[in-house]
Scaffold this motif. Structure first.
Motif, short mmCIF file in Angstrom:
data_model
loop_
_atom_site.label_atom_id
_atom_site.label_comp_id
_atom_site.label_asym_id
_atom_site.label_seq_id
_atom_site.Cartn_x
_atom_site.Cartn_y
_atom_site.Cartn_z
N PHE A 185 7.81 -17.05 -35.62
CA PHE A 185 8.13 -17.84 -34.59
C PHE A 185 6.93 -18.63 -34.43
O PHE A 185 5.77 -18.43 -34.54
N GLU A 186 7.20 -19.77 -33.66
CA GLU A 186 6.22 -20.61 -33.13
C GLU A 186 6.75 -21.02 -31.57
O GLU A 186 7.86 -21.07 -31.42
N LEU A 193 0.22 -25.66 -19.34
CA LEU A 193 -1.47 -25.45 -19.80
C LEU A 193 -1.85 -24.04 -20.09
O LEU A 193 -1.26 -22.92 -19.19
N ILE A 194 -2.14 -23.61 -21.12
CA ILE A 194 -2.68 -22.38 -21.62
C ILE A 194 -4.31 -22.71 -21.94
O ILE A 194 -4.32 -23.17 -23.06
N GLN A 195 -5.15 -22.27 -21.16
CA GLN A 195 -6.43 -22.60 -21.62
C GLN A 195 -7.05 -21.67 -22.77
O GLN A 195 -7.86 -22.28 -23.54
N ASN A 196 -6.92 -20.43 -22.83
CA ASN A 196 -7.23 -19.57 -23.80
C ASN A 196 -5.94 -18.72 -24.45
O ASN A 196 -5.76 -17.71 -23.96
N PRO A 197 -5.47 -19.35 -25.29
CA PRO A 197 -4.04 -18.81 -25.86
C PRO A 197 -4.37 -17.57 -26.60
O PRO A 197 -3.59 -16.55 -26.51
N PRO A 220 -1.18 -14.74 -31.11
CA PRO A 220 -0.92 -15.76 -32.08
C PRO A 220 -1.98 -15.79 -33.13
O PRO A 220 -3.04 -15.48 -33.20
N ALA A 221 -1.41 -16.10 -34.60
CA ALA A 221 -2.38 -16.04 -35.51
C ALA A 221 -3.33 -17.33 -35.47
O ALA A 221 -4.24 -17.15 -35.91
N PHE A 222 -2.67 -18.31 -35.18
CA PHE A 222 -3.69 -19.57 -34.96
C PHE A 222 -2.81 -20.47 -34.02
O PHE A 222 -1.48 -20.52 -33.85
N VAL A 223 -3.55 -21.58 -33.57
CA VAL A 223 -2.98 -22.71 -32.64
C VAL A 223 -3.13 -23.83 -33.43
O VAL A 223 -4.12 -24.22 -34.18
N ASN A 224 -2.15 -24.83 -33.40
CA ASN A 224 -2.10 -26.13 -33.97
C ASN A 224 -1.29 -27.22 -33.18
O ASN A 224 -0.12 -27.04 -33.09
N ASN A 231 2.87 -15.87 -37.16
CA ASN A 231 3.25 -15.81 -38.69
C ASN A 231 2.43 -15.05 -39.40
O ASN A 231 1.48 -15.21 -39.83
N TYR A 232 3.10 -13.85 -39.48
CA TYR A 232 2.21 -12.63 -40.00
C TYR A 232 3.01 -11.95 -41.14
O TYR A 232 4.12 -12.36 -41.39
N GLU A 233 2.26 -11.01 -41.97
CA GLU A 233 3.13 -10.53 -43.16
C GLU A 233 3.11 -8.83 -42.73
O GLU A 233 3.85 -8.11 -43.44
N ASP A 234 2.33 -8.40 -41.67
CA ASP A 234 2.41 -6.92 -41.30
C ASP A 234 2.61 -6.75 -39.91
O ASP A 234 3.14 -5.92 -39.39
N GLN A 235 2.04 -7.70 -39.21
CA GLN A 235 2.22 -7.34 -37.55
C GLN A 235 3.53 -7.45 -36.99
O GLN A 235 4.09 -6.92 -35.89
N ASN A 236 4.16 -8.24 -37.56
CA ASN A 236 5.27 -8.86 -37.02
C ASN A 236 6.73 -8.24 -37.74
O ASN A 236 7.85 -8.99 -37.73
N VAL A 237 6.75 -7.08 -38.17
CA VAL A 237 7.62 -6.37 -39.19
C VAL A 237 8.42 -5.27 -38.42
O VAL A 237 7.73 -4.27 -37.75
N ILE A 238 9.35 -4.92 -38.70
CA ILE A 238 10.55 -4.05 -38.05
C ILE A 238 11.21 -3.35 -39.05
O ILE A 238 12.00 -4.04 -39.77
N GLU A 239 11.27 -1.88 -39.18
CA GLU A 239 12.43 -1.50 -39.88
C GLU A 239 13.84 -1.83 -39.89
O GLU A 239 14.17 -2.02 -38.62
N GLY A 240 14.41 -2.28 -40.97
CA GLY A 240 15.71 -2.90 -40.96
C GLY A 240 16.89 -1.93 -40.45
O GLY A 240 18.02 -2.67 -39.91
#
Length: 423
Positions: A185-186, A193-197, A220-224, A231-240
């Motif tokens: 998600f994004e 205002l978020i000074q230090n995300p 957050p993985a990064f800010v843009n 957007n991760y490959e391991d930290q945001n997964v849950i067993e189906g």
């Protein structure tokens, strides 16, 4: 001086005792309390316990006490951090008006084998309003004694300052692709205002409204360009997991799905059809309520007054006892907890796990799960299996640490489904 020290120690021990007794989770302390429902204040039961900041009469609590005499119940609220610990705020900082309310709306059951009293309330009220966002614990106690706790429920107050978009898909990592689901998600915070995300923001991801397997403290993985990218490959997964099993006891007179027989002694008994272990099976698509229940009596009358309690008999066939842990019946019917009341017993001479538990007339979803002996985690692979194709609901909660007051504001929320993202 000595007297002041003794008074301080006495107060400290009282607070410590209260803290040890109080659980910052959905919990029932009184064994006579059943069928606790906390939902949005709508005609149809919605188990997502979230209300908007400033909303009056946002949530509704109902619960039964299985005795024919009424009790005197009160309630209060405790503001919590994003990881469900008491925050630094005083009650006067998050409550406007009274700091305690009374539950005065109750109804006696009628024409039921099991006599009970149902209590209900709607909050907040004009006399007791919630004025900051974040996580809250609703604490119900009796006879004006805050140490005599009856039940606790988690809920959230949202002040929407951000916009979240996302989707759910099979896990990216090859080892997880067929068994887990990935929630990407994004967060758009252009007008906030978020000074230090990276330091001040974290997210929680819930599957089917269960806190048991939630993903906490996701950064957050990064800010843009005023967008937080999760957007991760391991930290945001849950067993189906798998689609839920079900049974229907909204009618105790007519035929009921997945019920083998009914009989009455001192209470109505419902014997469910014996179930098979499904862990070795391929994924099968079926429509379910994602672990929820629908409390309803279709035999006639209001389920509040005429919905009866039954002794429901569960059977899971298993040629061997599962050695790694204990088997439980699990879902909203168990408060999404490994409650001892829902722990099954292995009967070796019959090659089955068995449980009899008292439940109210409802349409129920449930799973059989294993609670491991070694780490107390929930396992699906021995009973239900895990499939990335399973249809699940997800909720993303976004928290921002208020630098001035030092509490976690809930500033974003997104609900999604593994079949299609939705608002």
């Amino acid at each position: 001086m000595k007297k002041a020290v003794l008074l301080f120690l006495g107060f400290f021990l009282f607070v410590q005792g209260f803290s040890k007794e109080l659980k910052y989770e959905n919990f029932i302390y009184d064994p006579l309390i059943e069928t606790v429902l906390l939902s949005t204040n709508t005609a149809v039961y919605n188990p997502v316990a979230v209300m908007d900041l400033g909303q009056i009469e946002g949530l509704r609590l109902k619960f039964d006490r299985l005795e024919a005499t009424n009790e005197f119940y009160q309630y209060t609220f405790i503001h919590c951090t994003s990881d469900w610990k008491p925050s630094n705020l005083q009650k006067t900082e998050y409550l406007e008006g009274a700091t305690m309310g009374e539950i005065s709306d109750y109804t006696f059951s009628s024409n039921t084998f099991q006599q009970y009293v149902q209590y209900k309330m709607v909050f907040p009220t004009q006399d007791m309003n919630l004025v900051v966002s974040g996580n809250y614990l609703l604490v119900v106690y009796k006879n004006f004694d805050e140490s005599d706790i009856v039940l606790t429920r988690r809920f959230m107050v949202l002040e929407k300052k951000t916009n979240i978009v996302g989707d759910v898909k099979p896990a990216t990592l090859p080892a997880d692709r067929f068994y887990k689901q990935e929630v990407d998600f994004e967060v758009d915070y252009e007008n906030y205002l978020i000074q230090n995300p990276f330091q001040d923001v974290n997210a929680i991801v819930l599957q089917n409204n269960s806190w048991n397997n939630a993903i906490y403290n996701l950064k957050p993985a990064f800010v843009n360009n005023n967008k937080l990218i999760f957007n991760y490959e391991d930290q945001n997964v849950i067993e189906g997991t798998s689609e839920f099993r079900f049974f229907d006891i909204r009618s105790l007179r007519a035929f009921s799905q997945n019920v083998q027989k009914k009989f009455t002694d001192s209470i109505i008994n419902v014997v469910l059809k014996p179930q098979e272990v499904a862990a070795h099976l391929n994924y099968t698509n079926s429509i379910d309520f994602n672990g929820q229940r629908v409390v309803q009596n279709v035999d006639g009358g209001d389920v509040t007054e005429n919905g009866d309690y039954t002794l429901v008999h569960f059977t899971l066939k298993s040629p061997n006892e599962i050695s790694v842990g204990d088997v439980y019946v699990y879902g909203e019917l168990s408060d999404w907890r490994m409650d001892d009341k829902f722990k099954m017993t292995y009967v070796p001479e019959k090659d089955i796990y068995y449980l009899a538990v008292k439940l109210k007339q409802s349409y129920y979803n449930y799973h059989f799960v294993v609670k491991r002996h070694d780490n107390q985690e929930i396992e699906y692979r021995f009973t239900e299996g895990n499939h990335s194709e399973t249809e699940n609901n997800y909720m993303v909660l976004l928290y921002h640490r208020d630098a001035f007051y030092g509490y976690d504001r809930l500033v974003g929320l997104k609900t999604m489904n593994s079949n299609s993202a939705r608002d």
